[in-house]
Design a protein around this motif. Structure first.
Motif, short mmCIF file in Angstrom:
data_model
loop_
_atom_site.label_atom_id
_atom_site.label_comp_id
_atom_site.label_asym_id
_atom_site.label_seq_id
_atom_site.Cartn_x
_atom_site.Cartn_y
_atom_site.Cartn_z
N UNK A 173 -1.62 -12.54 2.38
CA UNK A 173 -1.28 -13.66 1.50
C UNK A 173 -0.05 -13.25 0.71
N UNK A 174 0.37 -14.08 -0.21
CA UNK A 174 1.51 -13.77 -1.07
C UNK A 174 1.23 -12.49 -1.84
N UNK A 175 2.23 -11.63 -1.90
CA UNK A 175 2.10 -10.35 -2.58
C UNK A 175 3.42 -10.04 -3.29
N UNK A 176 3.38 -9.06 -4.18
CA UNK A 176 4.61 -8.62 -4.85
C UNK A 176 5.66 -8.18 -3.83
N UNK A 177 5.21 -7.64 -2.70
CA UNK A 177 6.14 -7.13 -1.69
C UNK A 177 6.52 -8.18 -0.64
N UNK A 178 5.95 -9.39 -0.73
CA UNK A 178 6.27 -10.43 0.25
C UNK A 178 7.70 -10.94 0.07
N UNK A 179 8.41 -11.17 1.17
CA UNK A 179 9.76 -11.74 1.05
C UNK A 179 9.69 -13.17 0.52
N UNK A 180 10.79 -13.65 -0.05
CA UNK A 180 10.83 -14.98 -0.64
C UNK A 180 10.51 -16.07 0.38
N UNK A 199 -5.77 -4.33 1.74
CA UNK A 199 -5.95 -2.88 1.64
C UNK A 199 -7.15 -2.42 2.47
N UNK A 200 -8.24 -3.18 2.42
CA UNK A 200 -9.43 -2.85 3.21
C UNK A 200 -9.14 -2.95 4.70
N UNK A 201 -8.41 -3.98 5.10
CA UNK A 201 -8.05 -4.14 6.51
C UNK A 201 -7.17 -3.00 6.99
N UNK A 202 -6.20 -2.60 6.16
CA UNK A 202 -5.31 -1.51 6.56
C UNK A 202 -6.06 -0.17 6.63
N UNK A 203 -7.13 -0.03 5.86
CA UNK A 203 -7.93 1.20 5.97
C UNK A 203 -8.63 1.25 7.32
N UNK A 204 -8.99 0.10 7.86
CA UNK A 204 -9.59 0.06 9.20
C UNK A 204 -8.55 0.30 10.29
N UNK A 247 -15.82 -3.68 -0.80
CA UNK A 247 -16.66 -3.55 -1.98
C UNK A 247 -16.26 -2.33 -2.81
N UNK A 248 -15.99 -1.22 -2.15
CA UNK A 248 -15.56 0.00 -2.85
C UNK A 248 -14.24 -0.21 -3.56
N UNK A 249 -13.30 -0.84 -2.86
CA UNK A 249 -11.96 -1.08 -3.43
C UNK A 249 -12.05 -2.02 -4.63
N UNK A 258 -4.66 -11.53 -6.24
CA UNK A 258 -4.99 -10.12 -6.10
C UNK A 258 -6.22 -9.85 -5.24
N UNK A 259 -7.14 -10.79 -5.11
CA UNK A 259 -8.29 -10.57 -4.24
C UNK A 259 -7.83 -10.41 -2.79
N UNK A 260 -6.75 -11.09 -2.43
CA UNK A 260 -6.19 -10.97 -1.07
C UNK A 260 -5.46 -9.64 -0.90
N UNK A 261 -4.85 -9.16 -1.97
CA UNK A 261 -4.18 -7.85 -1.93
C UNK A 261 -5.21 -6.76 -1.60
N UNK A 262 -6.37 -6.84 -2.22
CA UNK A 262 -7.42 -5.83 -1.99
C UNK A 262 -8.05 -5.99 -0.61
N UNK A 263 -8.17 -7.21 -0.13
CA UNK A 263 -8.68 -7.41 1.23
C UNK A 263 -7.71 -6.84 2.26
#
Length: 390
Positions: free
Chosen positions: A181-188, A245-250, A350-352, A238-243
């Protein structure tokens, strides 16, 4: 991903079902009750209605759906009694996408009808209450012209009709790598794509309802948004940012392909108040009667202390179950995850989440907006000021 075919809340009554994990949505409904009551009092006082058309757009399933309908009927019946008018018959329409679990919802109706008869004195058809299911997207027409008096939608309008153009899974170039989703690092270009899709969708929603509601009809909408005009602020994404992160851990564990994460973007958008007002005023059929914003804990406010390990674990698990009940259908469709891998994903999530909320209590922002379908006798200049509660 065809959103209209894929998106649905988790079905049934199991441990990961929406029916068992919709505390946040129930909290959001509680914020809107006073505004619904005010809208219905105005409607019932100004119009003597014989047959009231009421639509729940994005009804999902579970007890939340029928609790709102019950409240609406109580308000209308009480107002009719106060005004010494006959209680109108109720035409109640439950709308959601085609894959919604309508069966589980309809299975709740016998007990609901029994409650109406025993507790509220409302008999069965052919007297006062007629309930129907209306499958389809609310980003288009669903009902005949001038057939509805009251429309409401809770926790649904932050879902877009489709993944924004240019961000689809089949796009040649993935513009939002490592994010969903939209993130601080997402391009305009990603931010612009989401904003444009919301504008198109919300405009179409308003236009469709303007044709279906009678002049003077009311609409109460409640959905997630953000305080700031900046769509990258934590309360909006931010809930999408953490999701992500969880996907990238997998991905690091070899359970998901990195390209699959790069090609997934959620069909979601949390607007700010200014964006809502622009689209409503542009369409021109409605008066903004009231616009309020409330903060909502990610877990619905159930866990008070997240500074110890047990509290951190509890809040993480509650939030993970709430999110899973809503997004699992999309993740399953895109990533083709087996049940075991899906379980691993949400254990990680859940941990994140628990770690994040132990440091900062990020909250959702929920808007409740009350609209009046313009009618010739309404004073269009007398629009109340917006009221915000944070």
């Amino acid at each position: 991903m065809e959103v209209v075919q894929v998106l649905h809340m988790n079905k049934g009554n199991g441990d990961t079902s929406y029916a068992k994990n919709s505390t946040v949505q129930r909290k959001i409904i509680s914020f809107g009750k006073t505004i619904i009551e005010e809208a219905l009092l105005e409607l019932s006082s100004n119009y003597d209605i014989d047959s009231m058309g009421i639509a729940d757009l994005g009804c999902s399933t579970g007890p939340n759906t029928l609790s709102v309908i019950s409240q609406i009927m109580d308000i209308v019946r009480a107002t009719s009694g106060h005004l010494r008018r006959r209680v109108p018959e109720f035409r109640l329409f439950f709308n959601d996408l085609y894959s919604n679990d309508f069966n589980s919802l309809f299975m709740l109706l016998p007990a609901f009808y029994k409650m109406l008869k025993e507790e509220k004195g409302i008999g069965l058809a052919p007297s006062q209450c007629f309930i129907s299911g209306v499958p389809g997207s609310f980003y288009g027409r669903l009902f005949p012209s001038n057939s509805l008096h009251f429309v409401y939608s809770f926790s649904s309008l932050h879902w877009l009709s489709q993944v924004p153009v240019g961000l689809e899974s089949y796009a040649v170039k993935h513009l939002n790598k490592g994010k969903v989703y939209i993130s601080k690092s997402s391009p305009q270009s990603v931010v612009n794509a989401y904003s444009s899709q919301f504008q198109a969708d919300f405009s179409q929603f308003i236009k469709s309802r303007s044709q279906e509601l009678v002049p003077g009809g009311r609409m109460v909408l409640s959905f997630l948004g953000r305080k700031s005009i900046d769509p990258t602020t934590e309360d909006g994404c931010y809930q999408w940012e953490l999701l992500a992160e969880a996907l990238m851990s997998l991905v690091k564990e070899g359970l998901i392909e990195e390209d699959k994460v790069a090609s997934f973007n959620a069909p979601y958008y949390a607007p700010c108040a200014e964006e809502l007002k622009v689209e409503i005023l542009k369409e021109g059929s409605f008066i903004i009667d009231r616009l309020e914003a409330f903060e909502v804990d990610w877990d619905g406010g159930a866990v008070a202390d997240t500074h110890n390990e047990q509290g951190k674990m509890m809040v993480g698990e509650r939030v993970a179950k709430t999110i899973r009940a809503v997004v699992e259908s999309m993740l399953e469709s895109h990533f083709r995850l087996g049940q075991d891998t899906m379980d691993v994903l949400f254990i990680k999530f859940a941990e994140i989440v628990g770690n994040h909320l132990s440091k900062t209590r990020t909250k959702y922002i929920n808007f409740v907006i009350s609209l009046v379908r313009k009618a010739s006798h309404i004073n269009l200049e007398a629009q109340p000021m917006d009221v915000f509660h944070f």
